[in-house]
Motif scaffolding. Structure first.
Motif: not given
Length: 133
Positions: A55, A59, A83, A87, A90, A113, A117
């Motif tokens: 993760l 990013h 992205r 999210g 995650a 994450w 977000c």
């Protein structure tokens, strides 16, 4: 309930995510997140750990705005949707840890994450982690 996917298919799906293979990645992230949520027994703790570990590199590979020195695998226009799907992944992993491995500490990358977000300037990314629930 749907049957579990063949092990080879699941491995291929997970590898596409952990190795950040760009082709069709938004669909791959979506389907993997759904699979983790709907069939938590389909993935193992080692799968969850691999996905959680990727993760933070994700990013860096999809950060917005694109740093000038970064060429990257993803065009700036693609990054918001990727992205959002990250999210979702995650959030799906958080659900998986809570249900399938409640005694295993949740990896810090999942909470990171959620923070990423929540602090994103784009509303679709801000909503991604919470909208998965």
């Amino acid at each position: 309930q749907a049957p579990q996917p063949p092990a080879s298919l699941l491995t291929a799906l997970i590898e596409r995510v952990i190795f950040r293979r760009a082709s069709g990645i938004t669909s791959c992230l979506w389907h993997l997140s759904r699979l983790i949520t709907e069939l938590p027994d389909a993935i193992s703790l080692s799968h969850a750990e691999l996905l959680s570990a990727c993760l933070i590199p994700w990013h860096r590979a999809t950060v917005l705005p694109v740093p000038e020195e970064s060429v990257g695998d993803f065009r700036e226009a693609e990054r918001p949707e990727v992205r959002v799907r990250l999210g979702y992944l995650a959030a799906a992993l958080r659900t998986w840890y809570a249900k399938a491995a409640p005694k295993t500490p949740e990896p810090a990358a999942i909470a990171r994450w959620q923070e990423l977000c929540e602090s994103d300037p784009l509303p679709e990314i801000r909503r991604a982690f919470d909208s998965w629930r």
